[in-house]
Motif scaffolding. Structure first.
Motif, PDB file in Angstrom:
ATOM      1  N   GLY A   1       2.519   5.105   5.983  1.00 33.04           N
ATOM      2  CA  GLY A   1       1.668   5.561   7.082  1.00 33.04           C
ATOM      3  C   GLY A   1       1.955   4.906   8.417  1.00 33.04           C
ATOM      4  O   GLY A   1       1.369   5.293   9.425  1.00 33.04           O
ATOM      5  N   ASP A   2       2.830   3.905   8.444  1.00 41.30           N
ATOM      6  CA  ASP A   2       3.177   3.228   9.694  1.00 41.30           C
ATOM      7  C   ASP A   2       4.662   2.901   9.662  1.00 41.30           C
ATOM      8  O   ASP A   2       5.090   1.988   8.951  1.00 41.30           O
ATOM      9  CB  ASP A   2       2.350   1.955   9.876  1.00 41.30           C
ATOM     10  CG  ASP A   2       2.457   1.385  11.284  1.00 41.30           C
ATOM     11  OD1 ASP A   2       3.450   1.684  11.980  1.00 41.30           O
ATOM     12  OD2 ASP A   2       1.549   0.639  11.698  1.00 41.30           O
ATOM     13  N   THR A   3       5.447   3.631  10.403  1.00 37.57           N
ATOM     14  CA  THR A   3       6.905   3.464  10.361  1.00 37.57           C
ATOM     15  C   THR A   3       7.371   2.153  10.979  1.00 37.57           C
ATOM     16  O   THR A   3       8.502   1.738  10.744  1.00 37.57           O
ATOM     17  CB  THR A   3       7.581   4.628  11.098  1.00 37.57           C
ATOM     18  OG1 THR A   3       7.112   4.665  12.466  1.00 37.57           O
ATOM     19  CG2 THR A   3       7.273   5.965  10.430  1.00 37.57           C
ATOM     20  N   ALA A   4       6.516   1.501  11.772  1.00 38.30           N
ATOM     21  CA  ALA A   4       6.924   0.261  12.431  1.00 38.30           C
ATOM     22  C   ALA A   4       6.475  -0.977  11.675  1.00 38.30           C
ATOM     23  O   ALA A   4       6.881  -2.091  12.018  1.00 38.30           O
ATOM     24  CB  ALA A   4       6.382   0.212  13.857  1.00 38.30           C
ATOM     25  N   LEU A   5       5.651  -0.828  10.642  1.00 43.99           N
ATOM     26  CA  LEU A   5       5.062  -1.960   9.949  1.00 43.99           C
ATOM     27  C   LEU A   5       5.770  -2.233   8.626  1.00 43.99           C
ATOM     28  O   LEU A   5       5.909  -1.340   7.778  1.00 43.99           O
ATOM     29  CB  LEU A   5       3.567  -1.707   9.711  1.00 43.99           C
ATOM     30  CG  LEU A   5       2.781  -2.845   9.072  1.00 43.99           C
ATOM     31  CD1 LEU A   5       2.766  -4.063   9.975  1.00 43.99           C
ATOM     32  CD2 LEU A   5       1.347  -2.390   8.773  1.00 43.99           C
ATOM     33  N   TYR A   6       6.219  -3.459   8.457  1.00 42.85           N
ATOM     34  CA  TYR A   6       6.896  -3.874   7.230  1.00 42.85           C
ATOM     35  C   TYR A   6       6.158  -5.065   6.630  1.00 42.85           C
ATOM     36  O   TYR A   6       5.764  -5.983   7.351  1.00 42.85           O
ATOM     37  CB  TYR A   6       8.361  -4.263   7.523  1.00 42.85           C
ATOM     38  CG  TYR A   6       9.221  -3.081   7.923  1.00 42.85           C
ATOM     39  CD1 TYR A   6      10.048  -2.461   7.000  1.00 42.85           C
ATOM     40  CD2 TYR A   6       9.208  -2.603   9.226  1.00 42.85           C
ATOM     41  CE1 TYR A   6      10.848  -1.383   7.358  1.00 42.85           C
ATOM     42  CE2 TYR A   6       9.993  -1.528   9.602  1.00 42.85           C
ATOM     43  CZ  TYR A   6      10.811  -0.922   8.672  1.00 42.85           C
ATOM     44  OH  TYR A   6      11.597   0.158   9.028  1.00 42.85           O
ATOM     45  N   ARG A   7       6.030  -5.027   5.289  1.00 49.04           N
ATOM     46  CA  ARG A   7       5.306  -6.066   4.575  1.00 49.04           C
ATOM     47  C   ARG A   7       6.245  -6.828   3.654  1.00 49.04           C
ATOM     48  O   ARG A   7       7.137  -6.235   3.021  1.00 49.04           O
ATOM     49  CB  ARG A   7       4.181  -5.438   3.772  1.00 49.04           C
ATOM     50  CG  ARG A   7       3.353  -6.406   2.944  1.00 49.04           C
ATOM     51  CD  ARG A   7       2.200  -5.694   2.264  1.00 49.04           C
ATOM     52  NE  ARG A   7       2.681  -4.530   1.531  1.00 49.04           N
ATOM     53  CZ  ARG A   7       2.021  -3.387   1.407  1.00 49.04           C
ATOM     54  NH1 ARG A   7       0.858  -3.250   2.010  1.00 49.04           N
ATOM     55  NH2 ARG A   7       2.513  -2.382   0.715  1.00 49.04           N
TER      56      ARG A   7
ATOM     57  N   ASN B   1       4.433 -12.665   6.920  1.00 42.96           N
ATOM     58  CA  ASN B   1       3.970 -11.702   5.924  1.00 42.96           C
ATOM     59  C   ASN B   1       4.178 -10.272   6.379  1.00 42.96           C
ATOM     60  O   ASN B   1       4.365  -9.377   5.551  1.00 42.96           O
ATOM     61  CB  ASN B   1       2.485 -11.931   5.620  1.00 42.96           C
ATOM     62  CG  ASN B   1       2.250 -13.223   4.877  1.00 42.96           C
ATOM     63  OD1 ASN B   1       3.120 -13.696   4.144  1.00 42.96           O
ATOM     64  ND2 ASN B   1       1.079 -13.826   5.071  1.00 42.96           N
ATOM     65  N   TYR B   2       4.141 -10.076   7.720  1.00 44.37           N
ATOM     66  CA  TYR B   2       4.316  -8.725   8.265  1.00 44.37           C
ATOM     67  C   TYR B   2       5.286  -8.762   9.437  1.00 44.37           C
ATOM     68  O   TYR B   2       5.262  -9.692  10.246  1.00 44.37           O
ATOM     69  CB  TYR B   2       2.981  -8.134   8.728  1.00 44.37           C
ATOM     70  CG  TYR B   2       2.053  -7.746   7.595  1.00 44.37           C
ATOM     71  CD1 TYR B   2       2.097  -6.464   7.050  1.00 44.37           C
ATOM     72  CD2 TYR B   2       1.150  -8.658   7.081  1.00 44.37           C
ATOM     73  CE1 TYR B   2       1.251  -6.113   6.004  1.00 44.37           C
ATOM     74  CE2 TYR B   2       0.298  -8.312   6.039  1.00 44.37           C
ATOM     75  CZ  TYR B   2       0.360  -7.038   5.503  1.00 44.37           C
ATOM     76  OH  TYR B   2      -0.467  -6.685   4.482  1.00 44.37           O
ATOM     77  N   LEU B   3       6.108  -7.735   9.520  1.00 44.68           N
ATOM     78  CA  LEU B   3       6.994  -7.509  10.663  1.00 44.68           C
ATOM     79  C   LEU B   3       6.597  -6.204  11.326  1.00 44.68           C
ATOM     80  O   LEU B   3       6.431  -5.182  10.639  1.00 44.68           O
ATOM     81  CB  LEU B   3       8.454  -7.424  10.210  1.00 44.68           C
ATOM     82  CG  LEU B   3       9.251  -8.721  10.071  1.00 44.68           C
ATOM     83  CD1 LEU B   3      10.601  -8.443   9.444  1.00 44.68           C
ATOM     84  CD2 LEU B   3       9.436  -9.376  11.433  1.00 44.68           C
ATOM     85  N   ILE B   4       6.449  -6.220  12.627  1.00 47.29           N
ATOM     86  CA  ILE B   4       6.148  -4.998  13.391  1.00 47.29           C
ATOM     87  C   ILE B   4       7.379  -4.673  14.210  1.00 47.29           C
ATOM     88  O   ILE B   4       7.703  -5.373  15.183  1.00 47.29           O
ATOM     89  CB  ILE B   4       4.900  -5.169  14.286  1.00 47.29           C
ATOM     90  CG1 ILE B   4       3.657  -5.435  13.423  1.00 47.29           C
ATOM     91  CG2 ILE B   4       4.690  -3.917  15.122  1.00 47.29           C
ATOM     92  CD1 ILE B   4       3.362  -6.875  13.148  1.00 47.29           C
TER      93      ILE B   4
ATOM     94  N   SER C   1      19.597 -10.473   2.461  1.00 46.54           N
ATOM     95  CA  SER C   1      18.908 -11.532   1.719  1.00 46.54           C
ATOM     96  C   SER C   1      17.583 -11.923   2.362  1.00 46.54           C
ATOM     97  O   SER C   1      16.712 -12.479   1.703  1.00 46.54           O
ATOM     98  CB  SER C   1      19.811 -12.762   1.618  1.00 46.54           C
ATOM     99  OG  SER C   1      20.079 -13.285   2.912  1.00 46.54           O
ATOM    100  N   ILE C   2      17.447 -11.631   3.647  1.00 47.39           N
ATOM    101  CA  ILE C   2      16.204 -11.940   4.373  1.00 47.39           C
ATOM    102  C   ILE C   2      15.358 -10.693   4.542  1.00 47.39           C
ATOM    103  O   ILE C   2      14.226 -10.600   4.048  1.00 47.39           O
ATOM    104  CB  ILE C   2      16.509 -12.575   5.740  1.00 47.39           C
ATOM    105  CG1 ILE C   2      17.232 -13.913   5.578  1.00 47.39           C
ATOM    106  CG2 ILE C   2      15.215 -12.751   6.548  1.00 47.39           C
ATOM    107  CD1 ILE C   2      16.393 -15.015   4.978  1.00 47.39           C
ATOM    108  N   PHE C   3      15.879  -9.704   5.222  1.00 48.64           N
ATOM    109  CA  PHE C   3      15.085  -8.531   5.596  1.00 48.64           C
ATOM    110  C   PHE C   3      14.993  -7.504   4.478  1.00 48.64           C
ATOM    111  O   PHE C   3      14.178  -6.584   4.541  1.00 48.64           O
ATOM    112  CB  PHE C   3      15.652  -7.908   6.877  1.00 48.64           C
ATOM    113  CG  PHE C   3      15.521  -8.794   8.078  1.00 48.64           C
ATOM    114  CD1 PHE C   3      14.341  -8.854   8.784  1.00 48.64           C
ATOM    115  CD2 PHE C   3      16.568  -9.616   8.465  1.00 48.64           C
ATOM    116  CE1 PHE C   3      14.208  -9.689   9.882  1.00 48.64           C
ATOM    117  CE2 PHE C   3      16.449 -10.461   9.560  1.00 48.64           C
ATOM    118  CZ  PHE C   3      15.259 -10.495  10.268  1.00 48.64           C
ATOM    119  N   GLY C   4      15.833  -7.679   3.435  1.00 54.93           N
ATOM    120  CA  GLY C   4      15.681  -6.818   2.257  1.00 54.93           C
ATOM    121  C   GLY C   4      14.414  -7.099   1.493  1.00 54.93           C
ATOM    122  O   GLY C   4      14.004  -6.313   0.632  1.00 54.93           O
ATOM    123  N   LYS C   5      13.762  -8.221   1.797  1.00 54.08           N
ATOM    124  CA  LYS C   5      12.506  -8.572   1.127  1.00 54.08           C
ATOM    125  C   LYS C   5      11.297  -7.868   1.740  1.00 54.08           C
ATOM    126  O   LYS C   5      10.178  -8.036   1.263  1.00 54.08           O
ATOM    127  CB  LYS C   5      12.289 -10.082   1.191  1.00 54.08           C
ATOM    128  CG  LYS C   5      13.366 -10.890   0.473  1.00 54.08           C
ATOM    129  CD  LYS C   5      13.114 -12.382   0.611  1.00 54.08           C
ATOM    130  CE  LYS C   5      14.207 -13.185  -0.098  1.00 54.08           C
ATOM    131  NZ  LYS C   5      13.997 -14.650   0.026  1.00 54.08           N
TER     132      LYS C   5
END
Length: 467
Positions: A459-465, A431-434, A449-453
């Motif tokens: 507020g957090d440049t390292a956190l992806y949802r 659900n989250y990538l740091i 196709s994977i990381f484009g999702k």
């Protein structure tokens, strides 16, 4: 007090266990300090308990037998630092009793006693690092268990199966922690001293050592993970240089008491009169044990106090000569009481608020939760070294061990590496990538196709949802 343990009455063993638990349990029950290595082992056990296969679905260099122990603990208790510490306390107690039992059963000393177990448990209480459930601690149990089998006075065609069993147990130790295979040198030396047919006996022990590996390699072959097993466990790089995980000064301070006891014990052993041939040969084996232990300690990639668990058996063996020497009783009792007081002060230094004087830094081991995000009870993956995100979250994909996973993410120009990452994320998506390694721009470009999702959390440049 020392004279009380120069007997093998059951009351001596009971008091021994009481002293050991009185030192250990208060800190474990009141404040089990979480550490990063233990969390790493818990993550391995958790992934295995979820039905994933070691090395094929879990990229980690934890040895297979240790991984099985972590898997069982996760099934029984889940993530629990207290259970890990209690298990380690029980293992240390078991090691001391096994070693002492072997020494008494084979009449290694002039008289039977519990002094080696006493010193083993007191020195083993020196630091909380000895209470961390590590592959090295698990493997050291098997090393001690193999001792009565490798010192067998074997004759041609008589009881040679004990050497096979000894080699088998050494193989199990290596399956807990691969560098423990170096203790084959101790086995070879014991064969030279005790066996009648040296070459045949050595082959028996070597076959015993290789048998568990043959069985396990067959299992991984049919499980489509043999190449990964060979790469992550059997062909691990051996680092022939000193690298301290904790500051060398801290390690020296904590190991000063065992070092002083060892030096005094060696001096006492060297001043003894001539003894039985078996006792002399056994002492030579313990000298080799000590040398191999030190060689192992100072060729590890991370030297810390926990690695010195290997020298406790030879120190405990030689300490008997110190505490049964011809010195006056009050001198020997004073040495032991000073040792016991020093161990208690070092172990309880934080509670007693004296660490400011000792200046011992435990931060390289102690786990600190990452405060940047309020993530809890989510599936996450950290592209980097920070394990703090996993304290309250569940890892997915095989890449939670960044040291191992870097070989995939640093070769993003290679088709095979990109394909394997794609397949791993196609099966599981956190659900989250740091992104501590700042790889997301390249991953989004090469695997849209994977990381484009994933979208960046404001507020957090390292956190992806995950969208």
């Amino acid at each position: 007090m020392i004279s009380y343990f120069r007997s093998i009455l059951p009351s001596r063993l009971i008091l021994l266990v009481i002293i050991y638990l009185a030192i250990q349990l208060p800190l474990i029950l009141l404040r089990a300090t979480p550490t990063a290595p233990e969390l790493q082992h818990m993550l391995v056990g958790e992934r295995l308990a979820d039905g994933f296969s070691m090395y094929r679905d879990v990229y980690d260099n934890t040895a297979p037998l240790s991984a099985m122990v972590f898997w069982i603990l996760d099934l029984v208790a889940g993530r629990s630092f207290m259970i890990y510490r209690i298990t380690a306390v029980v293992l240390l107690l078991l090691q001391a009793i096994l070693l002492n039992s072997t020494l008494n059963r084979h009449n290694v000393y002039a008289s039977k006693n519990y002094l080696p177990a006493l010193i083993y448990l007191v020195l083993g209480s020196l630091s909380f690092e000895f209470n961390m459930l590590t592959p090295l601690l698990l493997g050291n149990t098997f090393i001690i268990l193999s001792l009565p089998y490798i010192i067998t006075l074997s004759k041609e065609g008589f009881d040679n199966n004990r050497l096979f069993v000894g080699g088998f147990i050494l193989g199990l130790a290596a399956l807990c922690y691969l560098p423990l295979a170096m203790f084959l040198l101790v086995g070879i030396f014991a064969v030279i001293l005790f066996a009648s047919n040296t070459f045949r006996s050595f082959l028996l022990m070597l076959c015993g050592f290789g048998f568990p590996y043959a069985v396990l390699m067959t299992y991984f072959f049919y499980n489509s993970a043999l190449s990964e097993f060979l790469e992550m466990h059997l062909f691990r790089p051996w680092q022939l240089q000193v690298a301290f995980l904790r500051p060398p000064a801290d390690v020296a301070k904590l190991m000063a008491i065992p070092a002083i006891i060892a030096i005094l014990s060696f001096m006492s052993a060297s001043s003894l009169p001539q003894r039985l041939v078996f006792q002399v040969r056994f002492q030579q084996v313990m000298w080799v044990w000590l040398v191999v232990s030190l060689l192992m300690i100072f060729t590890r990639d991370e030297i810390t106090v926990a690695t010195f668990i290997l020298v406790l058996p030879p120190i405990a063996y030689f300490s008997e000569f110190l505490f049964t020497s011809g010195q006056k009783k009050w001198i020997l009792n004073s040495i032991f009481l000073i040792t016991l007081a020093g161990v208690i002060l070092l172990r309880y230094r934080s509670v007693l608020d004296i660490n400011r004087y000792l200046a011992l830094d435990e931060s390289p081991l102690v786990l600190t939760e990452t405060p940047e995000t309020p993530l809890k009870n989510n599936t996450v993956l950290v592209l980097g070294q920070d394990l703090g995100y996993y304290v309250h979250n569940k890892p997915v994909t095989p890449y939670f061990n960044w040291q191992i996973s870097q070989r995939y993410f640093r070769d993003l120009n290679e088709y095979q590496a990109v394909f394997e990452i794609h397949e791993a994320f196609r099966r599981e998506m956190p659900n989250y990538l740091i992104d501590k390694a700042k790889l997301m721009p390249e991953l989004k470009y090469k695997l849209p196709s994977i990381f484009g999702k994933y979208e960046q959390v404001p507020g957090d440049t390292a956190l992806y949802r995950l969208k």
